[in-house]
Motif scaffolding. Structure first.
Motif, PDB file in Angstrom:
ATOM      1  N   CYS A 130      38.931  53.612  47.789  1.00 32.67           N
ATOM      2  CA  CYS A 130      38.984  51.780  47.426  1.00 32.67           C
ATOM      3  C   CYS A 130      38.014  51.223  48.579  1.00 32.67           C
ATOM      4  O   CYS A 130      37.288  50.318  48.186  1.00 32.67           O
ATOM      5  CB  CYS A 130      40.276  51.610  47.962  1.00 32.67           C
ATOM      6  N   ASN A 131      37.851  51.681  49.783  1.00 28.74           N
ATOM      7  CA  ASN A 131      37.045  51.233  50.733  1.00 28.74           C
ATOM      8  C   ASN A 131      35.462  51.072  50.468  1.00 28.74           C
ATOM      9  O   ASN A 131      34.743  50.234  50.319  1.00 28.74           O
ATOM     10  CB  ASN A 131      37.084  51.791  51.942  1.00 28.74           C
ATOM     11  N   GLN A 132      35.193  52.359  49.829  1.00 30.88           N
ATOM     12  CA  GLN A 132      33.948  52.260  49.269  1.00 30.88           C
ATOM     13  C   GLN A 132      33.420  51.308  48.106  1.00 30.88           C
ATOM     14  O   GLN A 132      32.447  50.769  48.039  1.00 30.88           O
ATOM     15  CB  GLN A 132      33.609  53.817  48.785  1.00 30.88           C
ATOM     16  N   ARG A 133      34.362  51.320  47.177  1.00 32.97           N
ATOM     17  CA  ARG A 133      34.369  50.512  46.122  1.00 32.97           C
ATOM     18  C   ARG A 133      34.368  49.077  46.248  1.00 32.97           C
ATOM     19  O   ARG A 133      33.596  48.383  45.666  1.00 32.97           O
ATOM     20  CB  ARG A 133      35.715  50.813  44.989  1.00 32.97           C
ATOM     21  N   LYS A 134      34.957  48.692  47.448  1.00 32.74           N
ATOM     22  CA  LYS A 134      35.056  47.265  47.796  1.00 32.74           C
ATOM     23  C   LYS A 134      33.735  47.058  48.487  1.00 32.74           C
ATOM     24  O   LYS A 134      33.222  45.912  48.398  1.00 32.74           O
ATOM     25  CB  LYS A 134      36.371  46.923  48.493  1.00 32.74           C
ATOM     26  N   GLY A 135      33.218  47.778  49.303  1.00 23.71           N
ATOM     27  CA  GLY A 135      32.082  47.665  49.966  1.00 23.71           C
ATOM     28  C   GLY A 135      31.872  46.283  50.568  1.00 23.71           C
ATOM     29  O   GLY A 135      32.879  46.054  51.220  1.00 23.71           O
ATOM     30  N   ASP A 136      30.951  45.588  50.382  1.00 26.63           N
ATOM     31  CA  ASP A 136      30.575  44.336  51.150  1.00 26.63           C
ATOM     32  C   ASP A 136      31.006  43.102  50.288  1.00 26.63           C
ATOM     33  O   ASP A 136      30.718  42.004  50.591  1.00 26.63           O
ATOM     34  CB  ASP A 136      29.167  44.056  51.665  1.00 26.63           C
ATOM     35  N   SER A 137      31.919  43.134  49.148  1.00 24.79           N
ATOM     36  CA  SER A 137      32.100  42.525  48.185  1.00 24.79           C
ATOM     37  C   SER A 137      33.547  41.538  48.753  1.00 24.79           C
ATOM     38  O   SER A 137      34.209  42.234  49.570  1.00 24.79           O
ATOM     39  CB  SER A 137      32.577  42.734  46.886  1.00 24.79           C
ATOM     40  N   LEU A 138      33.762  40.354  48.255  1.00 28.20           N
ATOM     41  CA  LEU A 138      34.918  39.850  48.501  1.00 28.20           C
ATOM     42  C   LEU A 138      35.874  39.825  47.337  1.00 28.20           C
ATOM     43  O   LEU A 138      35.513  40.409  46.302  1.00 28.20           O
ATOM     44  CB  LEU A 138      34.613  38.198  48.313  1.00 28.20           C
TER      45      LEU A 138
END
Ligand SMILES: [Zn+2]
Length: 193
Positions: A130-138
């Motif tokens: 999930c952390n990777q999927r979220k990346g630098d997005s809001l």
């Protein structure tokens, strides 16, 4: 694991966890004013000159102390991954699955790369996926949601979080009424045997 002893100030505010040896030391200096809870440890004292018998000191689960070591309430508990993952019940706050601490990461809800700060109110436990999927997005940009809002634990919550594995029932009973209402029930109840 050996239980710790919960030290309070005279007003009954929880301050810290002590090893039984530190507690024995406070006893011998006459600083323990009142106590609560069952016996954590029976420590050997000296040998009585009158009877020739060894004396024992019964160390209780909770002690309230007088003396100059009274620390102020810790209003800004240090942010560590261990305490953070326990706050979030070792669950990923995005997919809801439970993980062992080594498979969790500290996710900045508002990404650090975009000015999000490294503070309790902006971090959650997240699995690596999930952390990777979220990346630098809001979250609003990628349609992800948090299962619970991140919060700063109060001093009682913090003490429970950092001693999660070996907290005793009588200690939890003392701390629990001081938890904020939004702490997940699973955290309040775990290890409250
Ligand atoms: Zn996840």
């Amino acid at each position: 694991m050996e239980a710790r002893i919960l030290r309070l100030n005279l007003a009954g505010q929880p301050i810290e966890w002590l090893h039984w040896k530190e507690t024995a030391c406070l006893y011998s200096r006459g600083l323990v004013v009142w106590t609560l809870g069952g016996e954590v440890k029976r420590a050997r004292g000296g040998i009585s000159r009158l009877t020739g018998r060894t004396s024992f000191m019964s160390l209780p689960a909770i002690i309230a102390c007088a003396g100059e070591r009274l620390a102020p309430m810790r209003l800004n508990p240090p942010l560590t991954n261990d305490a953070l993952f326990n706050r979030d019940n070792r669950q990923c706050m995005y997919c809801g699955n439970r993980y062992s601490p080594k498979d969790l990461s500290r996710d900045h809800v508002h990404p650090s790369s975009r000015g999000g700060r490294d503070r309790w109110e902006n971090v959650v436990a997240a699995c690596k996926r999930c952390n990777q999927r979220k990346g630098d997005s809001l979250l609003s940009e990628i349609n992800m949601e948090l299962l619970a809002l991140p919060y700063r634990p109060n001093p009682s919550e913090y003490l429970a979080l950092i001693n999660n594995e070996r907290i005793r029932g009588d200690q939890m009973e003392y701390l629990r009424p001081q938890f904020a209402r939004y702490l997940p029930a699973s955290v309040k109840l775990s290890n409250a045997s």
